[in-house]
Design an enzyme around this catalytic site. Structure first.
Site, short mmCIF file in Angstrom:
data_model
loop_
_atom_site.label_atom_id
_atom_site.label_comp_id
_atom_site.label_asym_id
_atom_site.label_seq_id
_atom_site.Cartn_x
_atom_site.Cartn_y
_atom_site.Cartn_z
N LYS A 39 -13.73 17.93 11.59
CA LYS A 39 -14.67 17.89 12.72
C LYS A 39 -14.81 19.30 13.27
CE LYS A 39 -13.30 13.19 13.55
NZ LYS A 39 -11.91 12.78 13.46
N GLU A 72 -6.13 -3.27 -1.00
CA GLU A 72 -6.64 -4.41 -0.23
C GLU A 72 -7.86 -5.06 -0.89
OE1 GLU A 72 -5.76 -1.50 0.85
OE2 GLU A 72 -4.80 -1.54 2.83
N THR A 103 0.86 -1.19 0.00
CA THR A 103 0.00 0.00 0.00
C THR A 103 0.88 1.23 0.00
OG1 THR A 103 -0.02 0.05 2.39
CG2 THR A 103 -1.80 -1.16 1.32
N TRP A 123 -19.51 16.94 11.32
CA TRP A 123 -18.52 16.54 10.33
C TRP A 123 -18.73 17.31 9.03
CZ3 TRP A 123 -17.71 10.49 10.28
CH2 TRP A 123 -17.17 10.12 11.52
P1 AMP Z 1 -4.88 2.62 -2.82
O1 AMP Z 1 -4.78 1.41 -1.99
O2 AMP Z 1 -3.61 3.37 -2.95
O3 AMP Z 1 -5.50 2.36 -4.15
O4 AMP Z 1 -5.86 3.64 -2.06
C1 AMP Z 1 -7.18 3.29 -1.74
C2 AMP Z 1 -7.96 4.50 -1.28
O5 AMP Z 1 -8.15 5.42 -2.36
C3 AMP Z 1 -9.36 4.19 -0.83
O6 AMP Z 1 -9.39 3.68 0.48
C4 AMP Z 1 -10.04 5.55 -0.96
O7 AMP Z 1 -9.75 6.39 0.14
C5 AMP Z 1 -9.37 6.13 -2.18
N1 AMP Z 1 -10.24 5.95 -3.33
C6 AMP Z 1 -10.14 5.03 -4.31
N2 AMP Z 1 -11.10 5.20 -5.22
C7 AMP Z 1 -11.86 6.25 -4.82
C8 AMP Z 1 -13.02 6.93 -5.34
N3 AMP Z 1 -13.59 6.57 -6.48
N4 AMP Z 1 -13.51 7.96 -4.63
C9 AMP Z 1 -12.94 8.36 -3.48
N5 AMP Z 1 -11.84 7.78 -2.95
C10 AMP Z 1 -11.31 6.74 -3.61
#
Ligand code: AMP
Length: 551
Positions: free
Chosen positions: A446, A334, A190, A451
């Site tokens: 917050k 994940e 990640t 929120w």
């Molecule tokens: P990653 O593991 O680097 O792909 O990051 C995942 C995170 O990206 C998710 O937990 C979200 O916070 C954000 N994310 C992915 N797709 C979206 C989306 N369409 N809208 C908002 N946040 C997103």
């Protein structure tokens, strides 16, 4: 009673064999900058994957579940590694070439990579890392690049093409292992905005099932008649599963290699005419600015899958006008990553699709979802109750890779006791199952016990004609605890005062949510995978590095 059906392991090996035979004529086109792109059929790329598997085993002695890393752009050779490494029973580890050196070193050591396949153009990045990577015994260099930087390296250096040349491309000539579909196939760390990056290990089965889902029409819906432009990096959650999915159905791939700037992207779209593309919003923002300045025809791209961070509705509208439909998707490393896609429901008129398109989308069969409130209670799907999204399913992680001791790290805060992944994303779900995310849990503002959604403010601001990008973060406030700080990037040549932006926002969100603090920035800081890096903005504010106006 046992079923009478065959039990066939769902493996990447099947995906390789299927793609190179049934879809032999489908193509991978790799952009080369100025000259003619490299064009390779699935039969050729598959044959080369067979050669790579044979060379890794025969020449480099890769056995069992050793890790073979890649430090590569999106290109045909990277696809070959995607297929060859898991199919031969080893584990593909895609390294994120945009990470700082210390994180790359941490990740490669944690995964104990034994081999690194590297694009020649990335040798200047790899060479200084190598002395810190004691487990790496072999470096395989693909494509042109100055190899003299590896002269001091302890690892053996090989040429990708020379390694392949000594091997047969015949699928049946290689002794493929009988793999358990639950065995590890690939791993990806990640992006790790807090703490050390964590390794997610995909199984053959999870990749296979995820690819099947990606190929449904509610998701990517690609066929042999498509050419998909794969901008999302292959080191970012397996390029959202596109290379595996395309090998299942024979969809053609257009790979940008290192030519990811808006101008070459616009050129390659106009020339090769992809029908589909996948990338994060930042890429589409940049491309929009490019074609606004110097128009190109993007209309071949009937559909674009956009995700990785929230897609501003204004961006969708702008692309609608260019004949390009952006399809919003949510996911994370994940979740392999496809978690939702925003295909509007059946039976509604085209003009009623909009409220569905701007959501993150619906959950496919493989993803079960629930919303957890602050006290852990499960919230209703009523479009109003906001909570943390939790998911589970056959392509969702249940733990992180724990290193060579084999221990799984399952920090309390990421996996619930009853086996759900806590996503860290906050949002609401409609009664018909459409997810709308309002924030990352750590980015929620917050204010006085209420929120405020930073994403809501950003989306509204990016609807103003003068605003190219907007990022909103929480900053400390004596009276309210936290208040929003709006940072905006103006479009080229645009000018607008903060009072106008404030009034624009006030007509779109509740008045008490409108920020008092404003700053104009040249660009929003981005993470290694192109998301807004709000941690950096908060730090800049705390250090007094932003020119903040208070209204
Ligand atoms: P990653 O593991 O680097 O792909 O990051 C995942 C995170 O990206 C998710 O937990 C979200 O916070 C954000 N994310 C992915 N797709 C979206 C989306 N369409 N809208 C908002 N946040 C997103």
């Amino acid at each position: 009673m046992l079923s009478t059906m065959q039990d066939v392991p769902l493996t990447v090996t099947r995906i390789l064999r299927h793609g190179m035979t049934i879809h032999a004529k489908s193509r991978i086109v790799t952009w080369t900058g100025g000259g003619e792109p490299r064009r390779r059929t699935f039969a050729q790329a598959g044959g080369r994957a067979v050669q790579l598997a044979a060379a890794l085993r025969g020449e480099l002695g890769v056995t069992d579940d050793e890790r073979v890393a890649t430090l590569m752009w999106n290109n045909a050779e990277h696809v070959e590694a995607y297929l060859a490494v898991p199919a031969m029973g080893a584990i593909l580890h895609t390294l994120n070439l945009r990470l700082p050196s210390e994180q790359l070193i941490y990740i490669a050591n944690h995964a104990e990579d034994r081999v690194i396949i590297v694009d020649g153009s990335l040798l200047p990045l790899l060479a200084p890392l190598l002395p810190h990577l004691p487990t790496v015994e072999h470096v395989v260099v693909s494509g042109p690049g100055d190899r003299s930087v590896l002269e001091e390296a302890d690892a053996q250096v090989h040429d990708y093409e020379e390694l392949l040349a000594g091997q047969s491309p015949d699928f049946d000539a290689f002794d493929w292992p009988d793999l358990d579909e639950r065995a590890a196939a690939a791993m990806c760390y990640t992006s790790g905005t807090t703490g050390d990056p964590k390794g997610v290990v995909f199984s053959h089965r999870s990749i296979y099932l995820h690819s099947m889902q990606a190929n449904t029409t509610e998701a990517l819906g690609l066929t042999e008649r498509d050419l998909t432009l794969v901008v999302v990096p292959q080191f970012h959650v397996n390029a959202w599963g596109v290379p595996h999915a395309t090998f299942m159905v024979g969809a053609n791939m257009l790979m940008p290699d290192r030519f990811l700037q808006p101008a070459p992207l616009a050129d390659m779209i106009e020339r090769e005419r992809p029908t589909h593309a996948a990338a994060v919003p930042t890429i589409w923002q940049g491309l929009l600015a490019e074609v606004t300045e110097r128009p190109r025809d993007l209309s071949s791209m009937a559909r674009v899958t956009i995700g990785g961070s929230a897609c501003p509705p204004a961006l969708m509208e702008a692309y609608d006008k260019l004949g390009v439909r952006l399809l919003h998707a949510w996911g994370m490393t994940e979740t392999s990553p496809l978690g939702t896609t925003s295909d509007p429901p059946g039976g509604i008129a085209a003009e009623d699709e909009w409220p569905y398109r701007i959501t993150q989308g619906r959950f496919p069969i493989g993803i079960e979802a629930r919303l957890a409130g602050p006290d852990g209670s499960i919230l209703p799907w009523d479009s109003a109750s906001a909570g943390e999204l939790e998911v589970r399913g056959p392509w969702v992680a249940r733990a992180y890779y724990g290193g060579s001791d084999g221990k799984e790290l399952a920090p309390e805060d990421k996996f619930s006791e009853d086996g759900w992944l806590r996503t860290g994303d906050v949002g609401v779900i409609s009664p018909d199952g459409y997810l709308t995310l309002t924030d990352r849990a750590k980015d929620v503002i917050k204010s006085g016990g209420e929120w405020i959604s930073s994403v809501g403010l950003e989306n509204a601001l990016m609807g103003h004609p003068a605003v190219a990008e907007a990022a909103v973060v929480a900053v400390p406030d004596d009276k309210w605890g936290e208040r929003p700080l709006a940072t905006v990037v103006l479009k080229a040549g645009a000018a607008v005062g903060y009072p106008e932006l404030r009034d624009f926002l006030a007509s779109r969100v509740a008045k008490w949510q409108v920020p008092e603090r404003w700053a104009t920035v040249a660009s929003v800081p981005k993470t290694s995978v192109g998301k807004f890096d709000k941690k950096v903005i908060r730090r800049q504010y705390a250090n007094g590095e932003l020119d903040v106006t208070r209204l």
